[in-house]
Motif scaffolding. Structure first.
Motif, PDB file in Angstrom:
ATOM      1  N   ARG A  50       0.870  -1.125   0.122  1.00 54.64           N
ATOM      2  CA  ARG A  50       0.155  -0.036  -0.050  1.00 54.64           C
ATOM      3  C   ARG A  50       0.826   1.274   0.097  1.00 54.64           C
ATOM      4  N   LEU A  51       0.381   2.250  -0.817  1.00 55.97           N
ATOM      5  CA  LEU A  51       0.987   3.422  -0.923  1.00 55.97           C
ATOM      6  C   LEU A  51       0.334   4.547  -0.061  1.00 55.97           C
ATOM      7  N   GLY A  52       0.558   4.830   1.227  1.00 56.97           N
ATOM      8  CA  GLY A  52      -0.013   6.002   1.712  1.00 56.97           C
ATOM      9  C   GLY A  52       0.198   7.197   1.473  1.00 56.97           C
ATOM     10  N   ARG A  53      -0.045   8.418   2.314  1.00 59.22           N
ATOM     11  CA  ARG A  53       0.304   9.577   1.873  1.00 59.22           C
ATOM     12  C   ARG A  53       1.773  10.083   2.479  1.00 59.22           C
ATOM     13  N   GLY A  54       2.432   8.813   2.947  1.00 61.69           N
ATOM     14  CA  GLY A  54       3.744   9.206   3.383  1.00 61.69           C
ATOM     15  C   GLY A  54       4.287   9.333   4.673  1.00 61.69           C
ATOM     16  N   LYS A  55       3.267   9.578   5.597  1.00 63.36           N
ATOM     17  CA  LYS A  55       3.890   9.721   6.959  1.00 63.36           C
ATOM     18  C   LYS A  55       3.914   8.524   7.871  1.00 63.36           C
ATOM     19  N   GLY A  56       3.443   7.220   7.464  1.00 66.12           N
ATOM     20  CA  GLY A  56       3.422   6.179   8.096  1.00 66.12           C
ATOM     21  C   GLY A  56       2.404   5.934   9.344  1.00 66.12           C
ATOM     22  N   TYR A  57       1.357   6.659   9.309  1.00 71.26           N
ATOM     23  CA  TYR A  57       0.578   6.682  10.244  1.00 71.26           C
ATOM     24  C   TYR A  57      -0.229   5.181  10.418  1.00 71.26           C
ATOM     25  N   TYR A  58      -0.509   4.572   9.333  1.00 73.33           N
ATOM     26  CA  TYR A  58      -1.249   3.140   9.482  1.00 73.33           C
ATOM     27  C   TYR A  58      -0.052   2.037   9.847  1.00 73.33           C
ATOM     28  N   ASP A  59       1.015   2.147   9.191  1.00 71.54           N
ATOM     29  CA  ASP A  59       2.125   1.328   9.569  1.00 71.54           C
ATOM     30  C   ASP A  59       2.561   1.176  10.765  1.00 71.54           C
ATOM     31  N   THR A  60       2.570   2.499  11.559  1.00 76.80           N
ATOM     32  CA  THR A  60       2.957   2.711  13.050  1.00 76.80           C
ATOM     33  C   THR A  60       1.673   2.170  13.875  1.00 76.80           C
ATOM     34  N   TYR A  61       0.594   2.377  13.465  1.00 77.98           N
ATOM     35  CA  TYR A  61      -0.581   1.982  14.418  1.00 77.98           C
ATOM     36  C   TYR A  61      -0.785   0.422  14.314  1.00 77.98           C
ATOM     37  N   LEU A  62      -0.327  -0.192  13.160  1.00 77.19           N
ATOM     38  CA  LEU A  62      -0.616  -1.542  13.124  1.00 77.19           C
ATOM     39  C   LEU A  62       0.551  -2.151  13.889  1.00 77.19           C
ATOM     40  N   GLY A  63       1.882  -1.571  13.956  1.00 77.08           N
ATOM     41  CA  GLY A  63       2.870  -1.963  14.874  1.00 77.08           C
ATOM     42  C   GLY A  63       2.288  -1.955  16.366  1.00 77.08           C
ATOM     43  N   ARG A  64       1.527  -1.171  16.818  1.00 81.88           N
ATOM     44  CA  ARG A  64       1.066  -0.730  18.033  1.00 81.88           C
ATOM     45  C   ARG A  64      -0.016  -2.169  18.160  1.00 81.88           C
ATOM     46  N   CYS A  65      -0.815  -2.193  17.281  1.00 83.62           N
ATOM     47  CA  CYS A  65      -1.787  -3.297  17.360  1.00 83.62           C
ATOM     48  C   CYS A  65      -1.211  -4.835  17.478  1.00 83.62           C
ATOM     49  N   MET A  66       0.142  -5.031  17.031  1.00 84.48           N
ATOM     50  CA  MET A  66       0.623  -6.318  17.152  1.00 84.48           C
ATOM     51  C   MET A  66       1.130  -6.524  18.419  1.00 84.48           C
ATOM     52  N   LYS A  67       1.260  -5.377  19.355  1.00 85.46           N
ATOM     53  CA  LYS A  67       1.530  -5.487  20.869  1.00 85.46           C
ATOM     54  C   LYS A  67       0.595  -5.604  21.661  1.00 85.46           C
ATOM     55  N   HIS A  68      -0.817  -5.510  21.127  1.00 84.84           N
ATOM     56  CA  HIS A  68      -1.872  -5.414  22.196  1.00 84.84           C
ATOM     57  C   HIS A  68      -2.378  -6.859  22.124  1.00 84.84           C
ATOM     58  N   PRO A  69      -2.861  -7.264  23.415  1.00 81.97           N
ATOM     59  CA  PRO A  69      -3.460  -8.734  23.458  1.00 81.97           C
ATOM     60  C   PRO A  69      -4.323  -9.252  22.644  1.00 81.97           C
ATOM     61  N   SER A  70      -4.998  -8.349  22.043  1.00 75.59           N
ATOM     62  CA  SER A  70      -5.951  -9.062  20.821  1.00 75.59           C
ATOM     63  C   SER A  70      -5.557  -9.021  19.543  1.00 75.59           C
ATOM     64  N   GLY A  71      -3.813  -8.550  19.422  1.00 75.46           N
ATOM     65  CA  GLY A  71      -3.278  -8.942  18.033  1.00 75.46           C
ATOM     66  C   GLY A  71      -3.441  -7.872  17.100  1.00 75.46           C
ATOM     67  N   LYS A  72      -2.927  -8.221  15.945  1.00 77.39           N
ATOM     68  CA  LYS A  72      -3.121  -7.616  14.727  1.00 77.39           C
ATOM     69  C   LYS A  72      -4.511  -7.845  14.003  1.00 77.39           C
ATOM     70  N   PRO A  73      -5.499  -6.762  13.758  1.00 80.98           N
ATOM     71  CA  PRO A  73      -6.618  -6.806  13.274  1.00 80.98           C
ATOM     72  C   PRO A  73      -6.698  -7.052  11.736  1.00 80.98           C
ATOM     73  N   TYR A  74      -7.498  -7.860  11.317  1.00 78.17           N
ATOM     74  CA  TYR A  74      -7.683  -7.849   9.704  1.00 78.17           C
ATOM     75  C   TYR A  74      -7.627  -6.510   9.083  1.00 78.17           C
ATOM     76  N   THR A  75      -6.850  -6.385   7.759  1.00 78.89           N
ATOM     77  CA  THR A  75      -6.766  -4.925   7.134  1.00 78.89           C
ATOM     78  C   THR A  75      -7.511  -5.346   5.796  1.00 78.89           C
ATOM     79  N   ILE A  76      -8.327  -4.396   5.645  1.00 75.96           N
ATOM     80  CA  ILE A  76      -9.039  -4.089   4.101  1.00 75.96           C
ATOM     81  C   ILE A  76      -8.836  -3.058   3.714  1.00 75.96           C
ATOM     82  N   ALA A  77      -7.905  -2.644   2.631  1.00 77.72           N
ATOM     83  CA  ALA A  77      -8.026  -1.629   1.693  1.00 77.72           C
ATOM     84  C   ALA A  77      -9.012  -1.211   0.824  1.00 77.72           C
ATOM     85  N   LEU A  78      -9.702   0.030   0.950  1.00 80.38           N
ATOM     86  CA  LEU A  78     -10.653   0.015   0.059  1.00 80.38           C
ATOM     87  C   LEU A  78     -10.128   1.071  -1.176  1.00 80.38           C
TER      88      LEU A  78
END
Length: 162
Positions: free
Chosen positions: A107-135
């Motif tokens: 995925r090419l975002g708008r260049g700041k890495g917001y979603y990539d950074t957030y998904l990194g935080r999700c991976m550390k959460h007890p519920s784990g990484k959520p499923y991701t769907i790009a529209l």
């Protein structure tokens, strides 16, 4: 989208508030509430790559949000009453925006890495990484999207004719 099995099985869903050049998400947001699911939307912190996913109380709640300098509606910085998804039960599903995608899930975002950074935080959460769907629009599907080592691939890309 609404008939997608991952959407049907999800209770806690994060979704972006669409800009004019993106897939429009308003009807999906209305359906999230209609089905009794929990809806979270991004709040971006300028001058950083930090983003939180904050809970909306209803589809009408969108009208109470403030417009950023990027022309994005989001909860204001002093809005501390909303639940942040990772402070609670995490997320089951994240709908993601982007400028371009390839069929490998890059995925090419708008260049700041917001979603990539957030998904990194999700991976550390007890519920784990959520499923991701790009529209995406079909025109946004490319042969190859440039990636960096910290980019997180999306699980699935939904677009016309997919």
């Amino acid at each position: 989208v609404i008939g997608h099995p991952k959407y049907q099985d999800s209770k806690r869903i994060a979704i972006f508030l669409s800009m004019p050049d993106e897939i429009q998400t308003e009807e999906i947001i209305k359906d999230i509430f209609k089905q009794g699911k929990e809806c979270f939307i991004p709040r971006y912190k300028p001058q950083s790559n930090h983003m939180d996913m904050l809970k909306l109380s209803s589809a009408e709640d969108i009208s109470s949000l403030t417009l950023t300098s990027w022309n994005i509606l989001q909860p204001s910085d002093d809005d501390s009453a909303r639940e942040e998804a990772l402070a609670g039960g995490g997320l089951d599903l994240i709908f993601m925006p982007g400028l371009g995608f390839d069929k490998k899930g890059n995925r090419l975002g708008r260049g700041k890495g917001y979603y990539d950074t957030y998904l990194g935080r999700c991976m550390k959460h007890p519920s784990g990484k959520p499923y991701t769907i790009a529209l995406a629009f079909r025109e946004q599907i490319c042969e190859l999207v440039p990636v960096a080592e910290n980019d997180v691939q999306v699980d699935e890309i939904l677009y016309e004719d997919s």
